[in-house]
Design a protein around this motif. Structure first.
Motif, PDB file in Angstrom:
ATOM      1  N   ALA A  36       0.816  -1.212   0.000  1.00  0.00           N
ATOM      2  CA  ALA A  36       0.000   0.000   0.000  1.00  0.00           C
ATOM      3  C   ALA A  36       0.850   1.263   0.000  1.00  0.00           C
ATOM      4  N   HIS A  37       2.162   1.111   0.141  1.00  0.00           N
ATOM      5  CA  HIS A  37       3.032   2.290   0.211  1.00  0.00           C
ATOM      6  C   HIS A  37       3.419   2.778  -1.168  1.00  0.00           C
ATOM      7  N   THR A  38       3.369   4.094  -1.336  1.00  0.00           N
ATOM      8  CA  THR A  38       3.896   4.738  -2.531  1.00  0.00           C
ATOM      9  C   THR A  38       4.823   5.867  -2.092  1.00  0.00           C
ATOM     10  N   ALA A  39       5.766   6.193  -2.944  1.00  0.00           N
ATOM     11  CA  ALA A  39       6.732   7.232  -2.589  1.00  0.00           C
ATOM     12  C   ALA A  39       6.059   8.606  -2.626  1.00  0.00           C
ATOM     13  N   ALA A  40       6.335   9.410  -1.625  1.00  0.00           N
ATOM     14  CA  ALA A  40       5.799  10.773  -1.571  1.00  0.00           C
ATOM     15  C   ALA A  40       6.680  11.708  -2.385  1.00  0.00           C
ATOM     16  N   SER A  41       6.059  12.733  -2.957  1.00  0.00           N
ATOM     17  CA  SER A  41       6.804  13.704  -3.757  1.00  0.00           C
ATOM     18  C   SER A  41       7.619  14.618  -2.841  1.00  0.00           C
ATOM     19  N   PRO A  42       8.654  15.254  -3.363  1.00  0.00           N
ATOM     20  CA  PRO A  42       9.430  16.203  -2.544  1.00  0.00           C
ATOM     21  C   PRO A  42       8.575  17.323  -1.980  1.00  0.00           C
ATOM     22  N   GLY A  43       7.610  17.805  -2.767  1.00  0.00           N
ATOM     23  CA  GLY A  43       6.746  18.873  -2.265  1.00  0.00           C
ATOM     24  C   GLY A  43       5.929  18.439  -1.067  1.00  0.00           C
ATOM     25  N   GLU A  44       5.415  17.184  -1.131  1.00  0.00           N
ATOM     26  CA  GLU A  44       4.648  16.672  -0.009  1.00  0.00           C
ATOM     27  C   GLU A  44       5.524  16.512   1.229  1.00  0.00           C
ATOM     28  N   ARG A  45       6.767  16.147   1.020  1.00  0.00           N
ATOM     29  CA  ARG A  45       7.679  16.007   2.159  1.00  0.00           C
ATOM     30  C   ARG A  45       7.938  17.360   2.816  1.00  0.00           C
ATOM     31  N   VAL A  46       8.086  18.379   1.990  1.00  0.00           N
ATOM     32  CA  VAL A  46       8.324  19.720   2.553  1.00  0.00           C
ATOM     33  C   VAL A  46       7.100  20.182   3.332  1.00  0.00           C
ATOM     34  N   LEU A  47       5.906  20.025   2.738  1.00  0.00           N
ATOM     35  CA  LEU A  47       4.692  20.428   3.437  1.00  0.00           C
ATOM     36  C   LEU A  47       4.505  19.634   4.724  1.00  0.00           C
ATOM     37  N   GLY A  48       4.810  18.367   4.661  1.00  0.00           N
ATOM     38  CA  GLY A  48       4.699  17.541   5.859  1.00  0.00           C
ATOM     39  C   GLY A  48       5.683  17.965   6.933  1.00  0.00           C
ATOM     40  N   THR A  49       6.879  18.345   6.522  1.00  0.00           N
ATOM     41  CA  THR A  49       7.875  18.816   7.493  1.00  0.00           C
ATOM     42  C   THR A  49       7.398  20.090   8.174  1.00  0.00           C
ATOM     43  N   VAL A  50       6.810  21.009   7.388  1.00  0.00           N
ATOM     44  CA  VAL A  50       6.286  22.250   7.975  1.00  0.00           C
ATOM     45  C   VAL A  50       5.163  21.942   8.951  1.00  0.00           C
ATOM     46  N   LEU A  51       4.260  21.042   8.555  1.00  0.00           N
ATOM     47  CA  LEU A  51       3.157  20.678   9.430  1.00  0.00           C
ATOM     48  C   LEU A  51       3.663  20.026  10.716  1.00  0.00           C
ATOM     49  N   THR A  52       4.617  19.132  10.568  1.00  0.00           N
ATOM     50  CA  THR A  52       5.171  18.460  11.745  1.00  0.00           C
ATOM     51  C   THR A  52       5.834  19.452  12.687  1.00  0.00           C
ATOM     52  N   PHE A  53       6.616  20.364  12.103  1.00  0.00           N
ATOM     53  CA  PHE A  53       7.275  21.377  12.935  1.00  0.00           C
ATOM     54  C   PHE A  53       6.251  22.247  13.648  1.00  0.00           C
ATOM     55  N   ALA A  54       5.202  22.662  12.916  1.00  0.00           N
ATOM     56  CA  ALA A  54       4.186  23.525  13.520  1.00  0.00           C
ATOM     57  C   ALA A  54       3.481  22.815  14.665  1.00  0.00           C
ATOM     58  N   GLN A  55       3.161  21.537  14.470  1.00  0.00           N
ATOM     59  CA  GLN A  55       2.462  20.828  15.536  1.00  0.00           C
ATOM     60  C   GLN A  55       3.367  20.621  16.747  1.00  0.00           C
ATOM     61  N   ARG A  56       4.621  20.240  16.504  1.00  0.00           N
ATOM     62  CA  ARG A  56       5.527  20.024  17.631  1.00  0.00           C
ATOM     63  C   ARG A  56       5.834  21.340  18.338  1.00  0.00           C
ATOM     64  N   ALA A  57       5.932  22.416  17.556  1.00  0.00           N
ATOM     65  CA  ALA A  57       6.153  23.727  18.178  1.00  0.00           C
ATOM     66  C   ALA A  57       4.948  24.144  19.009  1.00  0.00           C
ATOM     67  N   SER A  58       3.744  23.861  18.495  1.00  0.00           N
ATOM     68  CA  SER A  58       2.547  24.226  19.260  1.00  0.00           C
ATOM     69  C   SER A  58       2.466  23.417  20.542  1.00  0.00           C
ATOM     70  N   PHE A  59       2.841  22.147  20.458  1.00  0.00           N
ATOM     71  CA  PHE A  59       2.839  21.317  21.668  1.00  0.00           C
ATOM     72  C   PHE A  59       3.855  21.840  22.678  1.00  0.00           C
ATOM     73  N   ALA A  60       5.053  22.207  22.187  1.00  0.00           N
ATOM     74  CA  ALA A  60       6.084  22.746  23.082  1.00  0.00           C
ATOM     75  C   ALA A  60       5.624  24.062  23.698  1.00  0.00           C
ATOM     76  N   LEU A  61       4.941  24.892  22.881  1.00  0.00           N
ATOM     77  CA  LEU A  61       4.452  26.166  23.391  1.00  0.00           C
ATOM     78  C   LEU A  61       3.429  25.951  24.492  1.00  0.00           C
ATOM     79  N   VAL A  62       2.476  25.066  24.259  1.00  0.00           N
ATOM     80  CA  VAL A  62       1.447  24.807  25.269  1.00  0.00           C
ATOM     81  C   VAL A  62       2.075  24.255  26.540  1.00  0.00           C
ATOM     82  N   GLU A  63       3.046  23.367  26.376  1.00  0.00           N
ATOM     83  CA  GLU A  63       3.722  22.815  27.550  1.00  0.00           C
ATOM     84  C   GLU A  63       4.481  23.908  28.303  1.00  0.00           C
ATOM     85  N   ALA A  64       5.175  24.776  27.544  1.00  0.00           N
ATOM     86  CA  ALA A  64       5.907  25.876  28.185  1.00  0.00           C
ATOM     87  C   ALA A  64       4.953  26.836  28.885  1.00  0.00           C
TER      88      ALA A  64
END
Length: 766
Positions: free
Chosen positions: A309-337
Motif C-alpha cells: 500500500a506504500h507509494t513514494a511521496a513527492s518532494p513537495g509533499e515532504r516539505v509540506l509535511g515537514t512544515v506541518l510536523t514542525f508547527a504541531q511540535r512547536a505548538s505542543f512545546a508552546l502549550v507545555e511551556a
C-alpha cells in the motif's frame, strides 16, 4: 505618588542650593526644544501578530489532540441498499471507487494483525519488539497527529517491514463530519507520513468502524469519499474490543474463532489510547497459538495478495509535511511551556502574597497599640520643616493642598514653598492670594517637576524637607508622623501613606484597592526588607543631607521619586514607611487618564531600574532585593500576563471550563483575603472588595498593556513625553482642607471626601 511635568519635557539646568532663608528667585533655565523620536505605535501590530500566532498554535495543538472539533462515537448506523448489502456480505478490504463495491478476504491460514490509533511512544515500540520475536508483520492504522509527534516510530514501522494505513489525523468520525473536514483529515495524515517516512498509503480505516456487517448509510457516504480519493477501506473480521480492557485470554479466543476451518482473518487491536498491557499479552499468546496451527501473520495487502500500500511521496509533499510536523511540535512545546509558566507564575504569586502578608503583619505588630512616639528616636525639639509643593496647572486643587499644610498640628515651624512651574491656569496667583502665614510662592518658566523640586529645595530654609503634589491634601497630624522617623540619623527618607480621595466610581474603587493592597501593603514589607523602591511624590519626607548625597532631584527619568529613592538607598541611607502619615490624593477618574498616568509611571520606573542597574552588584542587598523584585513582579510577570488570559480563554472554549473557573475563583479569593487584611491594617472598610472580581476583566488588562507599551517604548529608544492628568478638583469641591479623622479611621467615608476643617460642618448620623 503623582509625578507631573509640563507639556514639554526638557531637562532642567542644575540648581545649586541657595543660602537658607534667602528669598532670591532663581528660575530654572529652559533648554531649547529638541526633537525626539515619536512614541512607538507599530509594536501593537507585533503584539497582535504574536497573539494570532499564539492563538493559532493553541488551536493547532487542540485540533491535533482532538479537543477542537472532537467527534464522539457515532450512534447505531442502519439502512438497507444493494450497495450496503454487497459491502456487508463481502470481505474486510473494500474498494468503492467503481460502480459496485469490490471486496477481498485474506488467504487461507493467513492472519493480518491490525493496530489502530498509534503510534504511541510507550506501547508501539514494545509491540514492535514482540512482533520481531515472533517474526510477524502487521498493519498499523496511524493517526497523523501522533505521527507528527513521533515521526521516528513511523520510520521504524516502515524500516521493519510493517504496513501503515491512514486512520485520519485526529480520530474524527468521517461519517459525521463534512466532506471537506474528511479530506483535510486524510490529507494531513498523508503529509505527516511523507515527512516522517517518505511514503503515502492507499489503505484507510474509518474511526469507529468494525466488521463489514455493521456498516450503515453514514459510513457508506464516507467510504465513497475515500474511494474517490484512491483509498482501499479496511474493516475487520475480529474486533477484540481491547480498548475496554477485556482479559487477554478472551481476546485470544475471539481471534482464534475465525481460524477454526483454516480461514484467513483480519484482527483489530489498538497500540495507543490507554493501558495496552493486556493487548500485548493477548498478541503474544495469539501469535504463539497461530504459529502452532501453521498460520502466517503478515501485512494486510500481503494477506489478500495485493501489492504494498506504500507509494513514494513527492518532494513537495515532504516539505509540506515537514512544515506541518514542525508547527504541531512547536505548538505542543508552546502549550507545555505556557503550562509551566502558569504553574511558576501561580507559585510565585502565592509565595509573594504569603510573604508580604507575613511581613505586613510583622510591621503592624511592631507599631500596633503603641504611642505615635514609640519605637523611633525622638527629636530634642521639633525641627523646622520646609514643605515643597511643585505645581503645574493645579488650579483645581492647589488651595485645598496649601490650606491642609498650613492647618497642621505639627509643633515645630513649618514653611510652605509653592513652586509654580510655568502654570497657565493661574495656579500661582491662587496660592499667593490665600495670604496664609508661612507660605511662599515661587514662579518659574515651565521646566518640569524635577526642576520645580530643585527650585523648592534651593529656596527651602530648613534641613527637613517634605515633598507633596499639588493635588494632595494632608491630615493635621501627617507632617508630625512623617518627620518623626528622621530623628534616627540613619534614616534618609520616609514614605507616607497615600490614600485615594475620589473613590466613588468603579475606577476610583479599583485604584483605592490597588493603593491599599499594592502600594501600602508592599511598603510595609519593603520597610522591613530595607528595599524601599519609591517614596511617592504625593507624600515623602527627606533629610536635606540625604538628597544632596544622592545628587539632588534628577531629571533623568520620568519617575523622579523612584530615581531619588533608589539613589538615597544606594548611598547607605535607610528609607522607611510610616503608615500613620496619611495624604489624600486625587486619582484619575477615567480609563484614558489612568492609562496616561500609569504609562508615565511604568516608563519612568523602567528608566530608574536601568539607571540604577549597577546596584545589583553592590555590597548592599538593596539592589538585588529591590531591582530583582521590580524586574520580576512589575516587568516580567506583567509582560507575560496576557498568556494567563489567553490560556484561560483556551481552557473555557476548548477544554473543561471547571478547572479554569476554579483556578480563577481561587486567585480572586486569595486577592480578596489579602485585600481584606490590607484594608484592615489601614483602617478601611472591606465592603469595597465587591469591585475586586470586576478588576480582573478591565483594570488588570489595562495595567499589563501599560507595561507592554512602556517596554516597547524603552526598547525602541523613544523618549516619552510628560503626560499630564486632568484634575477634577476633588478636594476643592469638598472643602479647602481636610478635617482631622477619627482615630484609626480614614478621612474618606462612604465614598465621599470629608469636608475641610474651615468648611461648614454637618452633623453625621450615628
Amino acid at each position: 505618588m503623582r509625578r507631573r511635568r509640563g507639556p514639554a519635557q526638557h531637562k532642567p539646568a542644575q540648581h545649586r542650593p541657595a543660602q537658607r532663608g534667602s528669598a532670591q528667585r532663581r528660575p530654572a533655565q529652559r533648554r531649547p526644544a529638541q526633537r525626539r523620536p515619536p512614541e512607538p505605535r507599530g509594536h501593537w501590530l507585533l503584539v497582535a501578530i504574536a497573539a494570532l500566532l499564539m492563538a493559532g498554535a493553541l488551536l493547532l495543538n487542540a485540533y491535533a489532540h482532538n479537543v477542537v472539533g472532537e467527534t464522539k462515537p457515532p450512534p447505531a448506523d442502519y439502512g438497507d441498499s444493494a450497495e450496503l448489502e454487497r459491502i456487508r456480505s463481502g470481505g474486510p478490504l473494500v474498494n468503492v471507487s467503481g460502480a459496485r463495491p469490490l471486496s477481498a478476504r485474506p488467504k487461507p491460514r493467513t492472519v493480518a494483525l491490525t493496530f489502530d490509533d498509534g503510534p504511541d511512544p510507550r506501547w508501539t515500540p514494545r509491540l514492535l519488539d514482540l512482533l520481531r520475536e515472533h517474526h510477524a508483520k502487521a498493519t498499523f492504522f496511524v493517526l497523523g497527529a501522533h505521527v507528527a509527534e513521533h515521526p521516528e516510530l513511523a520510520r521504524r514501522l516502515v524500516a521493519e517491514g510493517h504496513e501503515i494505513g491512514n486512520h485520519t489525523y485526529t480520530h474524527a468520525d468521517l461519517g459525521a463530519v463534512p466532506a471537506w473536514r474528511a479530506r483535510v483529515e486524510m490529507s494531513l495524515t498523508q503529509k505527516t507520513l511523507a515527512a516522517a517516512a517518505g511514503i503515502h498509503t492507499r489503505l484507510a480505516r474509518m474511526p469507529y468502524s468494525s466488521v463489514p456487517g455493521a456498516a450503515g448509510y453514514g459510513q457508506l457516504a464516507a467510504m465513497r469519499l475515500l474511494g474517490d480519493e484512491g483509498y482501499l477501506v479496511t474493516f475487520t473480521d475480529v474486533d477484540t474490543s481491547d480498548w475496554s480492557r477485556p482479559p487477554a485470554d478472551e481476546m485470544v479466543l475471539a481471534s482464534l474463532a475465525r481460524t477454526v476451518d483454516g480461514e484467513g482473518a483480519v484482527i483489530m487491536f489498538h497500540d495507543s489510547g490507554g493501558d495496552r498491557t493486556r493487548t500485548l499479552a493477548a498478541v503474544d499468546r495469539l501469535l504463539t497459538r497461530l504459529e502452532k496451527k501453521g498460520y502466517a501473520a503478515t501485512t494486510l495487502t500481503d494477506a489478500v495478495g495485493l501489492p504494498t500500500a506504500h507509494t513514494a511521496a513527492s518532494p513537495g509533499e515532504r516539505v509540506l509535511g515537514t512544515v506541518l510536523t514542525f508547527a504541531q511540535r512547536a505548538s505542543f512545546a508552546l502549550v507545555e511551556a505556557l503550562g509551566w509558566f502558569l504553574a511558576v507564575a501561580g507559585a510565585l504569586t502565592l509565595l509573594r502574597s504569603a510573604l508580604f502578608a507575613a511581613l505586613a503583619w510583622a510591621h503592624a505588630r511592631r507599631t500596633r497599640g503603641r504611642p505615635a512616639t514609640s519605637g523611633v528616636p525622638q527629636w530634642a525639639a521639633a525641627p523646622p520643616v520646609s514643605v515643597i509643593v511643585p505645581a503645574y496647572n493645579e488650579k483645581a486643587g492647589i488651595e485645598a493642598t496649601v490650606r491642609s499644610l498650613v492647618r497642621t498640628d505639627y509643633p515645630g515651624q513649618v514653611e510652605v514653598v509653592v513652586v509654580d512651574d510655568g502654570s497657565t491656569d493661574g495656579t500661582g496667583p491662587i496660592a499667593a492670594s490665600l495670604g496664609l502665614p508661612g507660605v511662599r510662592v515661587i514662579r518659574q518658566p515651565n521646566a518640569g517637576k524635577p526642576a520645580a523640586l530643585a527650585t523648592g529645595i534651593a529656596h527651602a530654609a530648613h534641613d527637613v524637607l517634605v515633598m507633596v503634589d499639588g493635588d494632595t491634601v494632608f491630615e493635621p497630624p501627617t507632617i508630625g508622623h512623617l518627620v518623626r522617623p528622621l530623628a534616627d540619623r540613619t534614616v534618609g527618607a520616609v514614605s507616607g501613606n497615600t490614600k485615594v480621595g475620589n473613590r466613588r466610581g468603579l475606577i476610583g474603587r479599583w485604584q483605592h484597592i490597588e493603593y491599599v493592597v499594592g502600594f501600602n501593603l508592599d511598603r510595609r514589607a519593603f520597610d522591613l526588607l530595607g528595599c524601599m523602591a519609591t517614596v511617592p511624590g504625593a507624600i515623602g519626607a527627606f533629610r536635606r543631607e540625604a538628597v544632596a548625597s544622592a545628587g539632588g532631584v534628577s531629571a533623568d527619568t520620568l519617575a523622579e521619586d523612584t530615581d531619588l529613592t533608589m539613589a538615597i538607598c544606594r548611598r547607605g541611607w535607610r528609607v522607611v514607611y510610616e503608615e500613620r502619615a496619611r495624604a489624600w490624593t486625587e486619582a484619575p477618574a477615567s480609563l484614558g487618564q489612568l492609562w496616561r498616568q500609569r504609562y508615565r509611571w511604568c516608563y519612568g520606573t523602567l528608566q530608574a531600574i536601568w539607571k540604577h542597574r549597577g546596584a545589583i552588584v553592590e555590597r548592599r542587598p538593596f539592589g538585588r532585593r529591590c531591582l530583582g523584585y521590580l524586574a520580576l513582579f512589575q516587568v516580567m510577570l506583567p509582560l507575560l500576563a496576557p498568556v494567563v488570559d489567553v490560556m484561560a480563554l483556551y481552557g473555557l472554549l476548548v477544554g473543561d471550563p471547571l478547572p479554569v473557573v476554579a483556578v480563577w475563583a481561587g486567585f480572586v479569593a486569595l486577592q480578596a483575603l489579602t485585600g481584606w487584611y490590607a484594608l484592615r491594617l489601614d483602617g478601611e472598610r472591606a465592603s469595597v472588595l465587591w469591585a475586586l472580581p470586576l478588576q480582573q476583566f478591565v483594570y488588570r488588562q489595562l495595567m499589563y498593556l501599560v507595561v507592554i507599551q512602556s517596554v516597547a517604548t524603552a526598547v525602541l529608544g523613544a523618549r516619552l513625553r510628560w503626560h499630564t492628568v486632568r484634575r477634577e478638583g476633588t478636594f476643592a469641591m469638598a472643602g479647602p482642607a481636610v478635617a482631622k479623622p477619627a482615630a484609626g479611621r480614614p478621612a474618606v467615608r462612604r465614598g465621599r471626601t470629608v469636608r475641610g476643617a474651615n468648611a461648614p460642618r454637618r452633623r453625621s448620623r450615628p
